[in-house]
Design a protein around this motif. Structure first.
Motif, PDB file in Angstrom:
ATOM      1  N   ALA A   1      52.643  20.949  72.509  1.00  0.00           N
ATOM      2  CA  ALA A   1      51.836  22.056  71.986  1.00  0.00           C
ATOM      3  C   ALA A   1      51.963  22.128  70.462  1.00  0.00           C
ATOM      4  O   ALA A   1      51.004  22.465  69.766  1.00  0.00           O
ATOM      5  CB  ALA A   1      52.269  23.373  72.622  1.00  0.00           C
TER       6      ALA A   1
ATOM      7  N   GLU B   1      49.495  20.172  68.262  1.00  0.00           N
ATOM      8  CA  GLU B   1      48.146  20.691  68.043  1.00  0.00           C
ATOM      9  C   GLU B   1      48.018  21.402  66.699  1.00  0.00           C
ATOM     10  O   GLU B   1      46.919  21.653  66.225  1.00  0.00           O
ATOM     11  CB  GLU B   1      47.763  21.634  69.179  1.00  0.00           C
TER      12      GLU B   1
ATOM     13  N   GLU C   1      48.376  21.647  62.586  1.00  0.00           N
ATOM     14  CA  GLU C   1      48.098  20.691  61.509  1.00  0.00           C
ATOM     15  C   GLU C   1      49.347  19.901  61.115  1.00  0.00           C
ATOM     16  O   GLU C   1      50.409  20.471  60.875  1.00  0.00           O
ATOM     17  CB  GLU C   1      47.552  21.437  60.291  1.00  0.00           C
TER      18      GLU C   1
ATOM     19  N   ARG D   1      53.866  23.863  61.768  1.00  0.00           N
ATOM     20  CA  ARG D   1      54.224  22.850  62.762  1.00  0.00           C
ATOM     21  C   ARG D   1      55.737  22.679  62.815  1.00  0.00           C
ATOM     22  O   ARG D   1      56.329  22.604  63.894  1.00  0.00           O
ATOM     23  CB  ARG D   1      53.554  21.523  62.437  1.00  0.00           C
TER      24      ARG D   1
ATOM     25  N   LYS E   1      51.375  11.763  77.768  1.00  0.00           N
ATOM     26  CA  LYS E   1      50.502  12.895  78.060  1.00  0.00           C
ATOM     27  C   LYS E   1      49.821  12.663  79.404  1.00  0.00           C
ATOM     28  O   LYS E   1      49.091  11.701  79.572  1.00  0.00           O
ATOM     29  CB  LYS E   1      49.467  13.067  76.950  1.00  0.00           C
TER      30      LYS E   1
END
Length: 113
Positions: A50, A53, A55, A61, A109
């Protein structure tokens, strides 16, 4: 006697608050939206994915990664990170973010079906 009065005031005020109507916007009641994974505990791998996702190279982040594995003071003798949890010992933020990115991007993933 003062204690009894204080208790009566507190009880009556909480009763009044409990009976007040729910907050509204434009005459419509506010609705609470539950997260998609309500009640489901996410694994550390899902949390790291997660974070990807957000930047790349940004402070949010890094903050996301740090929320999963909070930073700790570096060990006496720095060693290369062997796992994602070892990234928390890197003091420099850019290096710590690069370390987290490397491990998080290597997580497979799987598609949810």
């Amino acid at each position: 006697m003062k204690t009894l009065i204080a208790i009566a005031v507190v009880l009556s005020s909480t009763t009044a608050l409990a009976q007040s109507p729910p907050p509204t916007v434009g005459g419509k009641p506010l609705v609470q939206v539950k997260p998609r994974n309500a009640g489901k505990q996410l694994s550390n791998a899902e949390k790291l994915l997660a974070c990807l996702e957000i930047e790349d190279g940004s402070k949010p982040r890094l903050d996301c990664f740090d929320a999963v594995f909070p930073p700790k003071p570096p060990k006496a003798k720095p060693v290369p990170a062997k796992g994602v949890a070892d990234c928390r010992f890197i003091k420099e933020e850019d290096e710590r973010l690069t370390c987290f990115n490397g491990f998080a991007e290597s997580i497979p993933k799987f598609s949810a079906r």
